[in-house]
Design an enzyme around this catalytic site. Structure first.
Site, PDB file in Angstrom:
ATOM      1  CB  ILE A  88      27.375 107.434  35.092  1.00 26.78           C
ATOM      2  CG1 ILE A  88      28.267 107.925  36.011  1.00 26.78           C
ATOM      3  CG2 ILE A  88      27.494 107.143  34.507  1.00 26.78           C
ATOM      4  CD1 ILE A  88      29.075 109.413  35.644  1.00 26.78           C
ATOM      5  CE  LYS A  89      22.223 111.841  29.129  1.00 27.19           C
ATOM      6  NZ  LYS A  89      22.819 112.381  27.713  1.00 27.19           N
ATOM      7  CB  ILE A  90      24.031 103.689  31.235  1.00 23.71           C
ATOM      8  CG1 ILE A  90      25.505 103.593  32.201  1.00 23.71           C
ATOM      9  CG2 ILE A  90      24.325 102.448  30.855  1.00 23.71           C
ATOM     10  CD1 ILE A  90      25.411 102.998  33.706  1.00 23.71           C
TER      11      ILE A  90
END
Length: 382
Positions: A144-146
């Site tokens: 998951i890209k944050i």
């Protein structure tokens, strides 16, 4: 009889020197046509996506029409439809890359999916959506890209602490990168304290490259003169090399040693934005100049093709360059180009660009859903 894809010597050389080649692109056509599988056979071992990539994919062709029609029939909202479409693409790409994930013990074979960029300054909602996206994709090799905004840092820690693998994105500055490394360590320590198995948590930190040169070069051109001209095209690589120095410093710390002893894995630097924007520079510049162990280079298709065709990989081009890199950034600063001003503006622009792409993605899906309704449930071929 067609010839099976083979790994080119430049890609093989990158792998030998510790660089994982990921593709910065994703679409349903790429997955279902078999092209992604063929790219894997050519040495691609991961995929990154972002709102811009999804907006472009949705605007082309008819690959999404069946799913859009089903979503309309189910009464899905536009937001729900976007989530369904993007998580489906990521899930299917995860399945294609599953053999790589297994073969590398979870280091590669990864596919990244970004939280809604409009949440870049909302810690709580970023955490909530990151957990929801990971559960929806439901594959061990999803990341998951944050974004590495100030508000994103505690979200990175919290999501890692839940045992979810994270790709930290939109990193431009060295100070922010050090804060990202600290957030990563915090997350692993919290996971360990909660009894979560840290051996299954992976993370990369996406340090953006070419945009730094674009911003600094424009300012150098305004300054003018030989000194400024001699520094064109140096800032981005220098910045990234010093980021790797910061990474090495953290890996030499006792804090990391304790986590490593528990089976934790390093947060690898990932070179993002590696497509060359200035035609005056070699098209493989941000590949050949950033070769170092335990890194990822995520390339758009054009950069991957150029790398396969003619990149000259001469081994490690990072670890003996820290003094020179610091001198180059100092020289830029002496000309009146403020480093902090540049990287702050780049982060602001980066978030804004992803927000605009997300709005474009929403608009594209909304239009497709409207066409289905107007045609009585049959999607229009655009």
């Amino acid at each position: 009889m067609s010839t099976a894809p083979t790994v080119s010597e430049p890609v093989a050389a990158l792998s030998r020197h510790g660089v994982s080649v990921w593709l910065d692109d994703l679409s349903r056509d790429l997955v279902r046509s078999g092209d992604l599988e063929r790219l894997v056979a050519r040495g691609v071992v991961g995929v990154t996506s972002n709102p811009t990539i999804f907006a472009s994919a949705l605007a082309k062709g008819t690959a999404y029409e069946d799913q859009v029609r089903e979503l309309v029939a189910s009464g899905a909202t536009v937001e729900e439809a976007v989530t369904a479409v993007t998580t489906t693409d990521v899930r299917e790409a995860c399945d294609v890359l599953a053999p790589v994930y297994e073969a590398t013990g979870g280091q590669d074979g990864r596919v990244s999916l970004e939280v809604d960029p409009r949440l870049a300054h909302d810690t709580a909602r970023t955490i909530e959506q990151a957990k929801a996206l990971a559960a929806t994709v439901d594959r061990p090799n999803v990341m998951i890209k944050i974004p590495a905004t100030v508000e994103g840092l505690p979200a990175i820690t919290a999501v890692l602490a839940e045992g979810i693998s994270v790709n930290v994105t939109l990193i431009f500055s060295l100070d922010r990168y050090r804060a990202v490394l600290n957030a990563w360590l915090d997350g692993l320590e919290r996971a360990q304290e909660a009894g979560t198995d840290v051996t299954g948590i992976r993370s990369v930190a996406s340090f953006f490259v070419s945009r730094v040169d674009s911003a600094v070069d424009a300012r150098l051109d305004e300054v003018g003169g030989d000194a400024a001209a001699s520094l064109r095209g140096t800032a981005a690589v220098a910045n990234a090399r010093l980021a790797y120095q910061a990474y090495e410093e953290v890996l030499a710390s006792t804090r990391w040693a304790d986590l490593e002893a528990a089976g934790a894995h390093p947060q690898r630097p990932l070179w993002a934005s590696t497509g060359v924007k200035d035609p005056a520079y070699p098209d493989t510049k941000y590949v050949v100049d950033l070769v170092a162990p335990d890194t990822v280079n995520t390339m758009p298709g054009s950069t991957l093709a150029a790398t396969e065709d003619h990149a000259e990989i001469a081994g490690d081009t990072v670890r003996d360059t820290y003094t020179q890199a610091a001198e180059q950034l100092d020289a830029v600063e002496r000309l009146g180009i403020g480093y902090v001003d540049v990287v702050t503006q780049l982060e602001k622009e980066g978030v804004a660009k992803f927000e605009a792409s997300w709005e474009e993605l929403l608009g594209t899906v909304e239009q497709a859903m409207a066409e289905v309704r107007e045609s009585g449930g049959q999607a229009e071929h655009r």
